[in-house]
Design a protein around this motif. Structure first.
Motif, PDB file in Angstrom:
ATOM      1  N   GLN A 124     -11.587  18.765  -0.332  1.00 52.72           N
ATOM      2  CA  GLN A 124     -12.441  17.679   0.143  1.00 52.72           C
ATOM      3  C   GLN A 124     -12.470  16.522  -0.854  1.00 52.72           C
ATOM      4  OE1 GLN A 124     -13.832  17.508   3.285  1.00 52.72           O
ATOM      5  NE2 GLN A 124     -14.041  15.394   2.612  1.00 52.72           N
ATOM      6  N   GLN A 125     -12.493  16.844  -2.144  1.00 52.11           N
ATOM      7  CA  GLN A 125     -12.454  15.785  -3.152  1.00 52.11           C
ATOM      8  C   GLN A 125     -11.159  14.988  -3.048  1.00 52.11           C
ATOM      9  OE1 GLN A 125     -13.073  17.712  -6.931  1.00 52.11           O
ATOM     10  NE2 GLN A 125     -15.222  18.145  -6.517  1.00 52.11           N
ATOM     11  N   LEU A 126     -10.051  15.668  -2.813  1.00 59.10           N
ATOM     12  CA  LEU A 126      -8.775  14.991  -2.649  1.00 59.10           C
ATOM     13  C   LEU A 126      -8.799  14.073  -1.432  1.00 59.10           C
ATOM     14  CD1 LEU A 126      -5.807  14.515  -3.413  1.00 59.10           C
ATOM     15  CD2 LEU A 126      -5.244  16.566  -2.083  1.00 59.10           C
ATOM     16  N   ILE A 127      -9.316  14.568  -0.323  1.00 57.88           N
ATOM     17  CA  ILE A 127      -9.416  13.755   0.895  1.00 57.88           C
ATOM     18  C   ILE A 127     -10.288  12.533   0.638  1.00 57.88           C
ATOM     19  CG2 ILE A 127     -10.391  13.722   3.236  1.00 57.88           C
ATOM     20  CD1 ILE A 127      -9.437  16.685   3.447  1.00 57.88           C
ATOM     21  N   ASP A 128     -11.435  12.746  -0.023  1.00 57.22           N
ATOM     22  CA  ASP A 128     -12.338  11.626  -0.327  1.00 57.22           C
ATOM     23  C   ASP A 128     -11.662  10.605  -1.240  1.00 57.22           C
ATOM     24  OD1 ASP A 128     -14.248  12.929   1.193  1.00 57.22           O
ATOM     25  OD2 ASP A 128     -15.404  13.640  -0.548  1.00 57.22           O
ATOM     26  N   THR A 129     -10.936  11.081  -2.249  1.00 53.88           N
ATOM     27  CA  THR A 129     -10.253  10.184  -3.182  1.00 53.88           C
ATOM     28  C   THR A 129      -9.165   9.393  -2.468  1.00 53.88           C
ATOM     29  OG1 THR A 129     -10.733  11.640  -5.042  1.00 53.88           O
ATOM     30  CG2 THR A 129      -8.923  10.080  -5.325  1.00 53.88           C
ATOM     31  N   GLN A 130      -8.399  10.071  -1.602  1.00 53.44           N
ATOM     32  CA  GLN A 130      -7.357   9.369  -0.848  1.00 53.44           C
ATOM     33  C   GLN A 130      -7.963   8.310   0.060  1.00 53.44           C
ATOM     34  OE1 GLN A 130      -5.545  12.858   0.904  1.00 53.44           O
ATOM     35  NE2 GLN A 130      -3.804  12.775  -0.505  1.00 53.44           N
ATOM     36  N   SER A 131      -9.087   8.632   0.671  1.00 53.02           N
ATOM     37  CA  SER A 131      -9.770   7.676   1.543  1.00 53.02           C
ATOM     38  C   SER A 131     -10.267   6.471   0.740  1.00 53.02           C
ATOM     39  CB  SER A 131     -10.936   8.362   2.249  1.00 53.02           C
ATOM     40  OG  SER A 131     -11.641   7.463   3.048  1.00 53.02           O
ATOM     41  N   GLN A 132     -10.815   6.745  -0.434  1.00 49.71           N
ATOM     42  CA  GLN A 132     -11.288   5.650  -1.286  1.00 49.71           C
ATOM     43  C   GLN A 132     -10.131   4.755  -1.729  1.00 49.71           C
ATOM     44  OE1 GLN A 132     -13.349   7.693  -4.425  1.00 49.71           O
ATOM     45  NE2 GLN A 132     -15.123   8.165  -3.146  1.00 49.71           N
ATOM     46  N   LEU A 133      -8.992   5.355  -2.041  1.00 49.33           N
ATOM     47  CA  LEU A 133      -7.820   4.565  -2.439  1.00 49.33           C
ATOM     48  C   LEU A 133      -7.329   3.704  -1.275  1.00 49.33           C
ATOM     49  CD1 LEU A 133      -5.798   7.106  -4.609  1.00 49.33           C
ATOM     50  CD2 LEU A 133      -6.897   5.004  -5.393  1.00 49.33           C
ATOM     51  N   GLU A 134      -7.297   4.283  -0.073  1.00 47.56           N
ATOM     52  CA  GLU A 134      -6.890   3.513   1.106  1.00 47.56           C
ATOM     53  C   GLU A 134      -7.858   2.365   1.360  1.00 47.56           C
ATOM     54  OE1 GLU A 134      -4.069   3.511   2.961  1.00 47.56           O
ATOM     55  OE2 GLU A 134      -3.416   4.887   1.398  1.00 47.56           O
ATOM     56  N   ASP A 135      -9.159   2.648   1.229  1.00 50.17           N
ATOM     57  CA  ASP A 135     -10.155   1.587   1.390  1.00 50.17           C
ATOM     58  C   ASP A 135      -9.921   0.476   0.377  1.00 50.17           C
ATOM     59  OD1 ASP A 135     -11.412   2.865   3.493  1.00 50.17           O
ATOM     60  OD2 ASP A 135     -13.178   3.490   2.330  1.00 50.17           O
ATOM     61  N   ARG A 136      -9.675   0.869  -0.869  1.00 52.15           N
ATOM     62  CA  ARG A 136      -9.465  -0.125  -1.929  1.00 52.15           C
ATOM     63  C   ARG A 136      -8.244  -0.998  -1.632  1.00 52.15           C
ATOM     64  NH1 ARG A 136     -12.851  -2.326  -4.429  1.00 52.15           N
ATOM     65  NH2 ARG A 136     -11.640  -4.179  -4.311  1.00 52.15           N
ATOM     66  N   LYS A 137      -7.155  -0.358  -1.165  1.00 58.85           N
ATOM     67  CA  LYS A 137      -5.948  -1.109  -0.810  1.00 58.85           C
ATOM     68  C   LYS A 137      -6.234  -2.074   0.334  1.00 58.85           C
ATOM     69  CE  LYS A 137      -2.571   2.479  -1.997  1.00 58.85           C
ATOM     70  NZ  LYS A 137      -1.603   3.426  -1.414  1.00 58.85           N
ATOM     71  N   ASP A 138      -6.953  -1.596   1.346  1.00 61.10           N
ATOM     72  CA  ASP A 138      -7.266  -2.448   2.496  1.00 61.10           C
ATOM     73  C   ASP A 138      -8.192  -3.592   2.106  1.00 61.10           C
ATOM     74  OD1 ASP A 138      -5.634  -0.939   4.134  1.00 61.10           O
ATOM     75  OD2 ASP A 138      -7.283   0.267   4.957  1.00 61.10           O
ATOM     76  N   ILE A 139      -9.140  -3.327   1.220  1.00 55.11           N
ATOM     77  CA  ILE A 139     -10.036  -4.381   0.741  1.00 55.11           C
ATOM     78  C   ILE A 139      -9.229  -5.442   0.008  1.00 55.11           C
ATOM     79  CG2 ILE A 139     -11.903  -4.883  -0.899  1.00 55.11           C
ATOM     80  CD1 ILE A 139     -13.014  -2.023  -0.102  1.00 55.11           C
ATOM     81  N   ASP A 140      -8.301  -4.999  -0.839  1.00 53.82           N
ATOM     82  CA  ASP A 140      -7.454  -5.950  -1.572  1.00 53.82           C
ATOM     83  C   ASP A 140      -6.581  -6.766  -0.610  1.00 53.82           C
ATOM     84  OD1 ASP A 140      -8.522  -5.188  -3.993  1.00 53.82           O
ATOM     85  OD2 ASP A 140      -6.850  -3.852  -4.517  1.00 53.82           O
ATOM     86  N   ARG A 141      -6.021  -6.106   0.405  1.00 52.97           N
ATOM     87  CA  ARG A 141      -5.191  -6.824   1.391  1.00 52.97           C
ATOM     88  C   ARG A 141      -6.011  -7.840   2.170  1.00 52.97           C
ATOM     89  NH1 ARG A 141      -3.098  -1.289   3.066  1.00 52.97           N
ATOM     90  NH2 ARG A 141      -1.327  -0.950   1.684  1.00 52.97           N
TER      91      ARG A 141
END
Length: 190
Positions: A124-141
């Motif tokens: 679950q921590q891995l899933i949450d971290t991956q989701s946070q990274l995707e969010d961060r990338k999308d926010i930057d885009r």
């Protein structure tokens, strides 16, 4: 759920499990129909002791582990490191190179359940971290699109994105994806 191809031993293990306060939902002599049984009964833990577990058993466990993971203890005389690795990869929580022992089954279940819980937390921590990274990338885009298309500074673009997020009552990541979708469509018209 208990899967054991030795009926006498299975009865002894079942008696011990019941004495330890477990409900044995099903006692099956083969892995045939294992997937169906697990899906129907949704056991808290599965004990498997088969003379020669095969790839079909591992495939069933892999499917279950992917869709509806459960702690699985496998007792087997198979000591091939490749098979053990495949068993663990398919979702076996604890692999013991011995026959199931009624007197030791409760501690083995306790260990397997603790390992399973720990692994699920890490997953679950891995899933949450991956989701946070995707969010961060999308926010930057999205911020980059706002900067490019509206001639904004980085701070102003982020502030606009944050305001949109609050106004729409969406997370910053979801808002960024909405902005990218809106600006991407309008950007393609130019």
């Amino acid at each position: 759920m208990l899967v054991d191809d030795h009926p006498d031993r299975a009865c002894l293990v079942e008696e011990e499990l019941r004495a330890q306060g477990f409900d044995v939902l099903s006692l099956i002599p083969t892995a045939s129909g294992l997937l169906f049984q697990m899906e129907q009964l949704k056991p808290d833990v599965v004990l498997i002791d088969l003379e020669s577990p095969d790839r079909d058993v591992l495939e069933s466990l892999s499917l279950i582990n992917h869709h509806n993971p459960r702690p699985v203890l496998m007792f087997s005389q198979e000591q091939d490191p490749d098979f053990i690795s495949q068993a663990v990869a398919s979702g076996v929580t604890a692999y013991l190179c011995e026959d199931i022992n009624p007197a030791k089954v409760k501690p083995a279940i306790d260990v397997a359940m603790a390992q399973f819980e720990s692994f699920q937390n890490i997953r679950q921590q891995l899933i949450d971290t991956q989701s946070q990274l995707e969010d961060r990338k999308d926010i930057d885009r999205a911020r980059g699109l706002l900067m490019d298309q509206h001639n904004l500074s980085e701070a102003k673009a982020f502030e606009m994105l944050r305001k949109f997020s609050m106004d729409s009552n969406k997370s910053l990541g979801d808002s960024a994806r909405m902005v990218m979708q809106m600006l991407g469509k309008s950007g393609n018209k130019k």
